[in-house]
Every structure is written in structure tokens, then in C-alpha cells.
Design a protein around this motif. Structure first.
Motif, PDB file in Angstrom:
ATOM      1  N   GLY C 158      14.581  -5.411   8.754  1.00  0.00           N
ATOM      2  CA  GLY C 158      13.134  -5.245   8.763  1.00  0.00           C
ATOM      3  C   GLY C 158      12.624  -4.450   7.581  1.00  0.00           C
ATOM      4  N   LEU C 159      11.335  -4.604   7.319  1.00  0.00           N
ATOM      5  CA  LEU C 159      10.706  -3.901   6.205  1.00  0.00           C
ATOM      6  C   LEU C 159      10.554  -2.436   6.579  1.00  0.00           C
ATOM      7  CD1 LEU C 159       9.338  -4.607   3.455  1.00  0.00           C
ATOM      8  CD2 LEU C 159       7.191  -4.735   4.694  1.00  0.00           C
ATOM      9  N   ASN C 160      10.818  -1.565   5.602  1.00  0.00           N
ATOM     10  CA  ASN C 160      10.617  -0.141   5.801  1.00  0.00           C
ATOM     11  C   ASN C 160       9.233   0.102   6.407  1.00  0.00           C
ATOM     12  OD1 ASN C 160      10.054   2.603   5.422  1.00  0.00           O
ATOM     13  ND2 ASN C 160      11.465   2.697   3.695  1.00  0.00           N
ATOM     14  N   PRO C 161       9.186   0.791   7.567  1.00  0.00           N
ATOM     15  CA  PRO C 161       7.883   0.949   8.231  1.00  0.00           C
ATOM     16  C   PRO C 161       6.832   1.632   7.366  1.00  0.00           C
ATOM     17  CG  PRO C 161       9.615   2.208   9.339  1.00  0.00           C
ATOM     18  CD  PRO C 161      10.284   1.344   8.343  1.00  0.00           C
ATOM     19  N   LEU C 162       7.272   2.501   6.453  1.00  0.00           N
ATOM     20  CA  LEU C 162       6.285   3.153   5.586  1.00  0.00           C
ATOM     21  C   LEU C 162       5.583   2.130   4.697  1.00  0.00           C
ATOM     22  CD1 LEU C 162       8.091   6.401   4.447  1.00  0.00           C
ATOM     23  CD2 LEU C 162       6.170   6.192   5.994  1.00  0.00           C
ATOM     24  N   LEU C 163       6.255   1.023   4.460  1.00  0.00           N
ATOM     25  CA  LEU C 163       5.640  -0.011   3.622  1.00  0.00           C
ATOM     26  C   LEU C 163       4.799  -0.965   4.459  1.00  0.00           C
ATOM     27  CD1 LEU C 163       8.639  -0.890   1.279  1.00  0.00           C
ATOM     28  CD2 LEU C 163       6.773   0.679   0.863  1.00  0.00           C
ATOM     29  N   GLN C 164       4.862  -0.804   5.797  1.00  0.00           N
ATOM     30  CA  GLN C 164       4.076  -1.700   6.640  1.00  0.00           C
ATOM     31  C   GLN C 164       2.664  -1.157   6.775  1.00  0.00           C
ATOM     32  OE1 GLN C 164       5.875  -3.241  10.130  1.00  0.00           O
ATOM     33  NE2 GLN C 164       7.920  -3.203   9.269  1.00  0.00           N
ATOM     34  N   ASN C 165       1.929  -1.334   5.724  1.00  0.00           N
ATOM     35  CA  ASN C 165       0.572  -0.827   5.633  1.00  0.00           C
ATOM     36  C   ASN C 165      -0.151  -1.793   4.703  1.00  0.00           C
ATOM     37  OD1 ASN C 165      -1.473   0.532   3.948  1.00  0.00           O
ATOM     38  ND2 ASN C 165      -1.030   2.298   5.218  1.00  0.00           N
ATOM     39  N   PRO C 166      -1.354  -2.218   5.085  1.00  0.00           N
ATOM     40  CA  PRO C 166      -2.038  -3.206   4.252  1.00  0.00           C
ATOM     41  C   PRO C 166      -2.183  -2.770   2.797  1.00  0.00           C
ATOM     42  CG  PRO C 166      -3.222  -2.874   6.308  1.00  0.00           C
ATOM     43  CD  PRO C 166      -2.114  -1.888   6.293  1.00  0.00           C
ATOM     44  N   LEU C 167      -2.370  -1.450   2.582  1.00  0.00           N
ATOM     45  CA  LEU C 167      -2.495  -0.969   1.200  1.00  0.00           C
ATOM     46  C   LEU C 167      -1.221  -1.237   0.432  1.00  0.00           C
ATOM     47  CD1 LEU C 167      -4.141   2.512   1.715  1.00  0.00           C
ATOM     48  CD2 LEU C 167      -5.162   0.528   0.627  1.00  0.00           C
ATOM     49  N   MET C 168      -0.079  -1.032   1.107  1.00  0.00           N
ATOM     50  CA  MET C 168       1.200  -1.183   0.436  1.00  0.00           C
ATOM     51  C   MET C 168       1.522  -2.651   0.204  1.00  0.00           C
ATOM     52  SD  MET C 168       2.709   1.065  -0.877  1.00  0.00           S
ATOM     53  CE  MET C 168       4.124   1.170  -1.920  1.00  0.00           C
ATOM     54  N   VAL C 169       0.844  -3.515   0.946  1.00  0.00           N
ATOM     55  CA  VAL C 169       1.060  -4.947   0.740  1.00  0.00           C
ATOM     56  C   VAL C 169       0.399  -5.392  -0.559  1.00  0.00           C
ATOM     57  CG1 VAL C 169       0.521  -7.228   1.634  1.00  0.00           C
ATOM     58  CG2 VAL C 169       1.353  -5.462   3.164  1.00  0.00           C
ATOM     59  N   ILE C 170      -0.797  -4.851  -0.836  1.00  0.00           N
ATOM     60  CA  ILE C 170      -1.468  -5.302  -2.060  1.00  0.00           C
ATOM     61  C   ILE C 170      -1.203  -4.401  -3.258  1.00  0.00           C
ATOM     62  CG2 ILE C 170      -3.329  -6.711  -1.134  1.00  0.00           C
ATOM     63  CD1 ILE C 170      -5.044  -4.243  -1.047  1.00  0.00           C
ATOM     64  N   HIS C 171      -0.665  -3.204  -2.998  1.00  0.00           N
ATOM     65  CA  HIS C 171      -0.436  -2.273  -4.109  1.00  0.00           C
ATOM     66  C   HIS C 171       0.592  -2.782  -5.129  1.00  0.00           C
ATOM     67  CE1 HIS C 171       0.657   1.363  -6.233  1.00  0.00           C
ATOM     68  NE2 HIS C 171       1.817   1.387  -5.650  1.00  0.00           N
ATOM     69  N   PRO C 172       1.798  -3.207  -4.712  1.00  0.00           N
ATOM     70  CA  PRO C 172       2.755  -3.646  -5.732  1.00  0.00           C
ATOM     71  C   PRO C 172       2.284  -4.847  -6.565  1.00  0.00           C
ATOM     72  CG  PRO C 172       3.854  -3.334  -3.628  1.00  0.00           C
ATOM     73  CD  PRO C 172       2.391  -3.261  -3.372  1.00  0.00           C
ATOM     74  N   PRO C 173       1.756  -5.910  -5.925  1.00  0.00           N
ATOM     75  CA  PRO C 173       1.306  -7.016  -6.768  1.00  0.00           C
ATOM     76  C   PRO C 173       0.260  -6.568  -7.785  1.00  0.00           C
ATOM     77  CG  PRO C 173       1.257  -7.669  -4.476  1.00  0.00           C
ATOM     78  CD  PRO C 173       1.562  -6.215  -4.505  1.00  0.00           C
ATOM     79  N   ASN C 174      -0.600  -5.641  -7.357  1.00  0.00           N
ATOM     80  CA  ASN C 174      -1.612  -5.132  -8.265  1.00  0.00           C
ATOM     81  C   ASN C 174      -1.012  -4.458  -9.470  1.00  0.00           C
ATOM     82  OD1 ASN C 174      -4.509  -4.914  -8.337  1.00  0.00           O
ATOM     83  ND2 ASN C 174      -4.276  -4.714  -6.141  1.00  0.00           N
ATOM     84  N   LEU C 175      -0.031  -3.585  -9.208  1.00  0.00           N
ATOM     85  CA  LEU C 175       0.605  -2.892 -10.318  1.00  0.00           C
ATOM     86  C   LEU C 175       1.298  -3.879 -11.242  1.00  0.00           C
ATOM     87  CD1 LEU C 175       2.276   0.389  -9.068  1.00  0.00           C
ATOM     88  CD2 LEU C 175       0.390   0.118 -10.639  1.00  0.00           C
ATOM     89  N   TYR C 176       1.946  -4.890 -10.649  1.00  0.00           N
ATOM     90  CA  TYR C 176       2.650  -5.861 -11.483  1.00  0.00           C
ATOM     91  C   TYR C 176       1.660  -6.636 -12.333  1.00  0.00           C
ATOM     92  CZ  TYR C 176       6.440  -4.898  -8.278  1.00  0.00           C
ATOM     93  OH  TYR C 176       7.372  -4.272  -7.524  1.00  0.00           O
ATOM     94  N   LEU C 177       0.553  -7.074 -11.672  1.00  0.00           N
ATOM     95  CA  LEU C 177      -0.457  -7.808 -12.429  1.00  0.00           C
ATOM     96  C   LEU C 177      -0.911  -6.976 -13.624  1.00  0.00           C
ATOM     97  CD1 LEU C 177      -2.515  -9.330  -9.495  1.00  0.00           C
ATOM     98  CD2 LEU C 177      -1.472 -10.625 -11.333  1.00  0.00           C
TER      99      LEU C 177
END
Lengths: 148, 133, 664
Positions: C158-177
Motif C-alpha cells: 500500500g501507499l505510505n499513508p502520509l502520501l494519501q492526501n489529495p495535496l500529495m497526489v498533485i504535488h509531485p506531478p506539479n514539481l515535475y512539470l
């Protein structure tokens, strides 16, 4: 590895090779390079012209918003206009389509005329140069003619 | 070089000099030795009173978590070496036996590491999950 | 599907190598068809990487636990939203997303330039493809996302629960973009250097290509801060952690570039400097990826363990060497067209702006790398802590904010001291009055007073700029003030978008100042129904409630909040225990208002019901996020294509009327 996967992989490989190889096999319409070089020279001049026009507009705007003195404004503007005229001449030589330049020439003339017309009027309160049809003084806000 | 350029260069030099000053004065005030538990173990006495930052793992030794006083005591180790740690504050979520932790603090009189900061490895690094159980 | 994904990556690798070779041979021999073929290969690479993305997503959605990656980031009980997010929730997947974004950007950049910048493209394509090869090599040889386990487990971790947050879902793609996007300006810079077409045309081509990644990076940094704030539960949003610094470094140089590029566009100056900033920004974005991936800074031993670091370092060394060599080679051709006319000019204020940005970047880099530098020089690892970063960057940041207020008051080319003084007066009066009011209301924190006075100063110059511009516009075109205001905005989106961004920055500074200077932090132990006060707030802890969910068990405390005897709200700080990961998490209870945030963490509890809380009061916190929002709006204004821009250049008839209107 199952058969479906193999089929997909093979299709993918063939598609890729066909897509990439096509221009090499069909080298028909590849004379664009020469034409591009000429266009590039003109594009560069147009770019310089545009840059200068923007600079002139910025200068006028800085003057209107009270950041550039009237004397500086006139001097800098004359200098930039001279540069612009020079570029327009070069564009004339480079560009076979002269009528496009006529438009540009008219553009510069319009600038000049405006400039001359503008310097005839000055604000009664602060002495700033004004445009002919100004309703307010852009510097001190003095009402120049009754609002219609 | 024109007069304008001289003026500009002087201004730039002042700015750069003050930035360099800030960086060096800032660096001397807030440095801490960064070491692993075995490195610390060899020189516990020498490090007394120094600000240190130590990385290691939470060992299987008992962890005491005093909820009333927010007092956390545990042992941090690596290989043979270990050091007792005492921390006042909230227990981080990822804190458990075997977790990688970074502790900032000072060595106290009895050789205990009095921690002012306790960090567990940050999940934003996407470190692979350690198999649990 | 897994084999298809793996094959797609390998084909992409070959196609990328092919693109580099053919583009370079094509430009050497003058064979256009080879260059066309290379360009097609970039589209091909994008398509193939997309196939790999789909294959991995397919494996995750179908719970194919033969795949090691799927096992490590997902499990059967996760909702679909987080299943999709787990595509980039682990090392391999996030690398794949990075690569996919890069190839997408590359394909768009090539498609845009099929008939433009033809001399640059034979070098742009190989540069883009070289970056892709770095990531392809990592994904194929080191971190294969499709690696299969000998035996498939029944369920994943399973995904690390700390990463189970809507902000964390869009944060990495944003940084990569953001990070990845700087590869495009870099490749155009290399193209300009290699082909010798060093006029300002390439700069114009990449104008939007720098602003868009900059926007994504800005959003990414802000989201990261907000995630740390609401999820990590230490009451702050920025800790000068190496990972955070890594995202800030390219942002700083990119911001410097966005400013100094205007000078090159307008005056043909600073060509070498701009080129260096583009190269530096790209280098730092690769370096940032390296920092976050290899763990070289945070963990002492990760360097030896991680094979990734080596890939990045080798690539970075090669890329920077080539770029710098090209730059040095072209130095004679990069002379300035004009010289600086006056120290009191917007040009020179931009120079100082750049100096500060690069200075801040350098100090952050220095602080981040300090352990490694000191180990190399003195043999001991010495790290610097947050106080270092604050001590250096607070003055520099404030100086920069002041500069953003002063800069619009100075004219291009040659400002006059008289005008400057006149324009300076009103904002100065406003800011001094503001400080007097703040002092009168009991604020004695010196840094906060300085910071807020600069905020006020900059804010009033921005307002003044809008006001003066509107007035000038109205004087020339007539109409209502609103019409004039809107026509002003639409006519010069870049300038007024920029001012809007500055306004957002002012708000951010207000938020940072309030929340750092007047933060209250308390540890409290309460028995049920016991009451205490923190700041103006009275908190009454009522009971503990527990709740069993499929993925986790939650224990939450019911806390009633009141102020001056009046009920405000009820908050539920919570602790969860996730079964699959065997890990507890803290869920922050937050009450936000324009004045302050009340932030409560349930630190622990005893069987008796006695609970320990950590309570923060962060004044003005919300202004930081609002400022971020304003920055985004400002950037969108600046990015939006200017209407009629192209019509003004060529079409007969329009120019005269346009210029007449402009002239006023």
C-alpha cells in the motif's frame, strides 16, 4: 510472455520504424531549407523593428506616468526613431514585398506626426507635453477640456 | 569603463560583500557536527557540549513514551555502537523500531543525547517500504 | 502488458539514441530528411513512454502483484483515486512520470517549431533526447518499474499513508512539470549556442517555455509547503530540508532569468548572463532531482547504496561541460548591443534583482551542500541548521521585496532623480504611517516591523502603478476608469501580470512574517472536560472517540474552541493507525481565519482518557496561501497570449490605427 503481448510489441516496433523511416525514404519535399534562410533574415529585422516599437511605447508610457523627464523623453525618442528608420531601410532592401514596408513607413510617419502634434500642446498647470486629444493631463490630472 | 559602470560595479560589490558576510557569519552561528552513531560513539567525551546531528536507527531496546510529559527515551544505534537518546516533544508518526532517524541536540553529563529535534526519514523521498512484521 | 511496457521503454531508448545521431548527422551533411526523421523520433519516444505509463497504470489498477512496484505502492483496499496516485508514489513510477512529462514537453516543443527556428532544431532535438536517455537508462538498467517478483504476494503493502492526501497526489506531478520544463529552454539555449543563431529570437521562442514551468514549480513548492503544514503536524510549512531546498534552487535562478530576459529582449544586453542562468536552472533542476533521489545529503550511507546518484552525476557533469564549452566558444559573439545608460534606470535595478536572486540561490546551495563541502575540506561532516538559512535569507529576501517595490518607480534607460523622488514619496509616507499604526497597536518585533513596512511600501507602489497607468490610459482613450483599467491590463499583460505576481509575493511575506514572528506553540496535557487557554482561545477537551475503517482505525479528540466566552468551533485532532503499513499518522485539526490559524495535534493519549495536545496559533497564515493564489493568477495573466500581437506586425491598415491609439 503471452502471444497478445508479442503481437503488441511487434506492431509497436514496426509502427515505430515506419514512422521514423518515412521521411528518409520519401525525401521529395525537402527544399525548404534555402527558403527558410531568407525568411529568417527578414524575420530577424521584423523582430528588431518590433522590439524598437515596444521600446518607444514603453518610453512614452514611462513619460505619461511621470517617470521620464520631458527633455529625456524627446532625446531618447529621436534616437530610437532614427534606429527604427534604419531598420526599415534594411527591411526595404531585404524584402521583395515593398507594400508591407509602405505600411511600416506610414507607421513611423504616424508616430512622427503624432509626436509633432503632441509637443504643441502643453499642460497649463505642470507644463507636460500633451497629446492633441488629451482630456486630462496624464501627469497632474488637470482637466483640459470639459468632458463630453 | 564609463562612470556609470564604475558606480554600478561599486554597488554590486557592496551587495556581494554583504551577502558573503551574511553567509559566513550565519554559518559560524548555526553549525553542528554531522555524524553517525559509530562515529559519535568513539568520541562521546569530546563532543560534550557541542551541537551535533546524528543519524542512525531506532534499536530494539525499550522505547519509553511518557505521554503526559511528552518525554520520549529510546536507544539509537548502528552496528555495535549505540547511544541513549532523550527527546521532549511529539513522537513522529514514522517513529518505530528500525526506523531511520536523525537527531539534533547535545550530549548531556551522563552521555545521553539530549535531542532538541527528532526527524524520521521523510516520506517525500519515496523510500521503499521496509518489510514489516 | 508488463512485457509491453518494458519493451516500450527499450524501444524509446533506441529511438532517442537514433534521434540524437540522425539530427547531428543531418545538420552536418545538410540532409533535411534526416532532421525530419529525428523529429519524428521524438514523437515516437513520447508515444512509447506513454505506452509504458499506460502499462504500469494497467498493472496497478488490475492489482498485478507480480510486479514489484505495484506490490510496494498499492494494495487491494486502496480507493481508485490513490491507486492512480500510486503511479507516482514510488521511486520507479515517479521517474517514469518525470520522463513522460519530459517527452511530452519535447514533443510539443518540436511540433511548435516544425517551420520555425529550423537552424536550432537539429541541436534542440538531441539535447531533449539526451535528457530522456538519462531517465530511460535509469528505468531500464537500475530501477525497472516492470520488474517482476519470483512469487506474487496476495496483497501489496500500500501507499505510505502520509502520501494519501489529495495535496500529495498533485504535488509531485506539479514539481515535475516545473523541473522538467526547464529542459526546453535549456535545449533552445544549446541550439542557439551550437548553431550560432544568437539573436534574440530563441529568447522569444522560449519566453512562454520558461514561464509555464516556473508556474508549475511555484505551485509545486506552495503545495509542498501546504502538505507539510496540514499533514506532517509540526506546525510549520518550510524547514530548509534538502528536499525542499532542491525545489527552491532552480526556482530562484528561473525567477532571476524571467527578470533579466526582459533586458535582453529590450536592449540586447546580458546575453552571456541569461545564457548562464538558463544553463544553471537546468543544471539545478537535474541536481535537485539527484538530491531527492540519491539521499546523498540526508542520510550518510545512502550514497554508496544508491546506484542512481552515479547516473545523475555523470550526466550532469557531461551536460554542464558541453554547455559551458559551447558558451565559452561563442563568447565573442555574445557581446551586448547596448551599454547601460544610467545607474538610475530599470535596467540596473534588474541587475541588482538578479544579484540577489543568485545570491540567495548560492547561499541555499551552500547551506545544503555544507556537510559535503566540510567533509571534503576538513574531514568532518558539519551541517548548518535552519537558523543559517533564516539569518542569510531573511535580509536578502526583504531587500528583494523592497527592490520589487522600487523598480517600477524607475524608468527604462534613464530615470531622473527628480521624478524618482516624487514617485517615491507617497509609498514611503504610506509605509511609515503603517509602521506607526502597527507600533501603536503594540507590535515591537523589529524584523516584523521592517518586513511589514516593506510590504506596505511595495504594495502601495503596485497600486500606484495600476492607478497611474489607468489614468494615462484614460487620458488617451477616454471611457470609464474600468474600461481604461482593463484595456491597460490586456495591452500589457506581461507588465501587469508581473505586478500582480509581486502583489502575491507581498501577501506571502505578510503571511511568513505573521506566522514566524508571532507564532504561539504549546504542549498541553488535559483530562476529559478540562479547559485551558492558548492565546485568545479557550480550549475544552471533551472526549475521545474511536472509529474503525477498512484501512485504518482512528482515535479522535473532541475539542471545543471558544474565544471571549463565545463558542467558535469544535475541532477533532485525530490519530490514525493504518493496518497495512503498520503505521500511525497524525491528522491535524485546523481552524483558519484571516487573522490566524488554530492548529491542534493529538500527540498521544492514555487509557484513562487523558490526552496530550500540541497547539499552535499561527497568525496571518492564510495570507501565505492567498498570496500563492494571487501569484498563480498573475502568472496566468502574463502567460495568456496577447490578442492582436501578430496582426500588428503584418496586416496592412491596422498598424496606423493601433499606434495612433497607443500614442494618445
Amino acid at each position: 510472455m503471452n502471444t497478445a503481448d508479442i503481437v503488441v510489441i511487434v506492431v509497436m516496433a514496426i509502427g515505430l520504424v515506419a514512422w521514423i523511416g518515412e521521411p528518409v525514404v520519401r525525401r521529395g519535399r525537402m527544399q525548404e531549407a534555402a527558403a527558410d534562410a531568407h525568411d529568417d533574415a527578414i524575420e530577424r529585422l521584423i523582430l528588431q523593428k518590433e522590439t524598437l516599437y515596444t521600446a518607444i511605447r514603453d518610453l512614452d508610457f514611462d513619460h505619461q506616468t511621470g517617470k521620464v523627464d520631458a527633455e529625456d523623453h524627446v532625446a531618447l525618442r529621436r534616437q530610437m526613431e532614427a534606429e527604427a528608420a534604419d531598420i526599415l531601410r534594411q527591411l526595404d532592401l531585404a524584402d521583395p514585398l515593398a507594400d508591407l514596408d509602405l505600411v511600416a513607413e506610414r507607421e513611423i510617419l504616424a508616430y512622427r506626426r503624432k509626436e509633432d502634434a503632441a509637443s504643441e500642446d502643453t499642460c497649463p498647470t505642470c507644463g507636460t507635453d500633451l497629446a492633441a486629444d488629451a482630456t486630462y493631463c496624464p501627469i497632474c490630472g488637470q482637466l483640459l477640456k470639459p468632458a463630453v | 569603463m564609463s562612470k556609470q559602470h564604475v558606480k554600478l560595479s561599486i554597488g554590486a560589490a557592496i551587495v556581494v560583500a554583504s551577502m558573503v558576510y551574511l553567509m559566513f557569519s550565519g554559518a559560524t552561528g548555526s553549525t553542528m557536527y554531522y555524524m553517525t552513531v559509530p562515529e559519535l560513539h568513539q568520541q562521546v567525551a569530546a563532543m560534550q557540549g557541542e551541537a551535533i546531528r546524528v543519524s542512525g536507527k531506532v534499536t530494539a531496546d525499550p522505547i519509553h513514551w511518557d505521554v503526559r510529559n511528552l518525554q520520549l527515551t529510546f536507544t539509537m544505534g548502528e552496528g555495535e555502537a549505540s547511544v541513549p537518546v532523550s527527546y521532549k516533544g511529539v513522537k513522529p508518526d514514522m517513529f518505530q523500531i528500525g526506523a531511520d532517524v536523525i537527531v539534533e541536540g547535545q550530549i548531556g553529563q551522563d552521555g545521553t543525547l539530549i535531542a532538541s529535534h527528532l526527524m524520521t526519514s521523510c516520506p517525500s523521498k519515496y523510500e521503499e517500504e521496509k518489510p514489516t512484521s | 502488458m508488463n512485457d509491453v511496457g518494458g519493451a516500450a521503454l527499450q524501444f524509446a531508448f533506441v529511438a532517442a539514441l537514433y534521434a540524437i545521431a540522425t539530427a547531428l548527422i543531418g545538420v552536418r551533411t545538410g540532409r533535411q530528411e534526416l532532421i525530419r526523421s529525428a523529429e519524428r523520433a521524438t514523437f515516437g519516444v513520447f508515444a512509447l513512454v506513454s505506452v509504458a505509463m499506460i502499462a504500469l497504470l494497467f498493472a496497478i489498477l488490475t492489482h498485478d502483484f507480480r510486479v514489484q512496484y505495484v506490490t510496494s505502492v498499492s494494495n487491494l483496499s486502496m480507493p481508485i483515486f490513490y491507486l492512480i496516485a500510486s503511479l507516482w508514489g514510488g521511486q520507479e513510477g515517479s521517474m517514469l512520470l518525470w520522463l513522460w512529462v519530459l517527452t511530452l514537453y519535447g514533443a510539443i516543443a518540436v511540433a511548435q517549431n516544425l517551420h520555425r527556428n529550423r537552424e536550432l532544431m537539429p541541436y534542440v532535438v538531441p539535447t531533449l533526447m539526451a535528457t530522456s536517455i538519462l531517465f530511460l537508462a535509469i528505468l531500464i538498467f537500475a530501477e525497472n518499474p516492470f520488474h517482476e517478483l519470483a512469487q506474487a504476494p496476495l496483497d501489496g503493502q500500500g501507499l505510505n499513508p502520509l502520501l494519501q492526501n489529495p495535496l500529495m497526489v498533485i504535488h509531485p506531478p506539479n514539481l515535475y512539470l516545473g523541473f522538467v520544463g526547464f529542459a526546453v529552454p535549456f535545449s533552445f539555449a544549446i541550439g542557439a549556442l551550437a548553431s550560432g543563431r544568437l539573436d534574440s529570437q530563441w529568447i522569444r521562442s522560449i519566453r512562454r517555455w520558461t514561464l509555464i514551468p516556473w508556474l508549475f514549480l511555484t505551485v509545486g513548492i506552495l503545495l509542498g509547503g501546504q502538505w507539510a503544514y496540514v499533514e506532517l503536524g509540526w506546525g510549520g510549512y518550510w524547514a530548509w530540508d534538502p528536499v525542499e531546498n532542491a525545489s527552491l534552487l532552480p526556482w530562484l535562478t528561473a525567477t532571476a532569468f524571467l527578470h533579466s530576459v526582459m533586458i535582453q529582449e529590450k536592449k540586447g544586453m546580458l546575453k552571456v548572463w541569461n545564457m548562464s542562468l538558463v544553463i544553471l536552472t537546468y543544471g539545478l533542476s537535474i541536481f535537485g532531482t539527484f538530491l531527492t533521489r540519491s539521499g546523498v545529503i540526508s542520510s550518510v550511507h545512502a550514497f554508496a547504496e544508491s546506484s542512481l546518484g552515479v547516473y545523475f552525476l555523470i550526466y550532469l557533469a557531461i551536460a554542464l561541460t558541453i554547455a559551458v564549452a559551447l558558451l565559452v566558444w561563442r563568447l565573442p559573439e555574445l557581446r551586448s548591443d547596448h551599454r547601460l545608460e544610467s545607474v538610475l534606470s530599470r535596467e540596473s535595478s534588474f541587475l541588482f534583482n538578479n544579484l540577489f536572486f543568485v545570491g540567495i540561490m548560492f547561499s541555499v546551495l551552500w547551506g545544503t551542500m555544507f556537510p559535503i563541502i566540510s567533509e571534503a575540506v576538513r574531514g568532518v561532516k558539519i551541517s548548518v541548521a535552519a537558523p543559517f538559512f533564516n539569518q542569510v535569507n531573511v535580509p536578502l529576501g526583504l531587500a528583494l521585496l523592497l527592490l520589487s517595490g522600487v523598480c517600477p518607480l524607475i524608468a527604462w534607460r534613464r530615470g531622473s532623480v527628480r521624478n524618482f523622488q516624487r514617485n517615491f514619496l507617497n509609498p514611503l509616507v504610506v509605509s511609515l504611517l503603517g509602521v506607526a499604526v502597527l507600533y501603536g497597536s503594540g507590535i515591537r518585533h523589529v524584523v516584523a516591523l521592517i518586513s511589514l513596512s516593506i510590504c506596505l511600501f511595495t504594495f502601495s507602489t503596485i497600486v500606484l502603478e495600476f492607478y497611474r497607468g489607468t489614468r494615462a490610459r484614460r487620458a488617451s482613450t477616454g471611457g470609464t476608469a474600468w474600461q481604461a483599467f482593463f484595456s491597460l491590463m490586456t495591452r500589457n499583460r506581461r507588465r501587469y501580470g508581473g505586478y500582480t505576481i509581486h502583489f502575491g509575493v507581498v501577501l506571502i511575506f505578510v503571511g511568513i512574517t505573521g506566522s514566524s514572528a508571532y507564532k504561539i506553540e504549546r504542549d498541553i496535557v488535559l483530562d476529559p472536560m478540562e479547559q485551558t487557554t492558548v492565546g485568545d482561545f479557550a480550549l475544552r477537551y471533551e472526549t475521545l472517540e474511536s472509529d474503525l475503517q477498512p484501512t485504518h482505525e482512528s482515535i479522535r479528540a473532541r475539542v471545543e474552541v471558544s474565544r471571549n466566552g463565545r463558542y467558535v468551533t469544535t475541532l477533532f485532532p485525530e490519530r490514525r493507525f493504518y493496518f497495512a503499513q503498520n503505521q500511525p499518522t497524525t491528522e491535524v485539526a485546523l481552524r483558519t481565519s484571516l487573522l490566524e490559524d488554530l492548529y491542534i495535534i493529538l500527540a498521544g493519549f492514555e487509557p484513562s482518557g487523558t490526552a496530550t495536545f500540541k497547539v499552535f496559533v499561527n497568525p496571518l497564515m492564510v495570507w501565505l496561501w492567498l498570496g500563492g493564489l494571487v501569484m498563480i493568477i498573475g502568472t496566468l495573466i502574463a502567460i495568456w497570449p496577447e490578442r492582436g500581437q501578430s496582426a500588428r506586425i503584418g496586416a496592412p491598415g491596422t498598424p496606423t490605427t493601433e499606434t495612433a491609439a497607443e500614442q494618445g
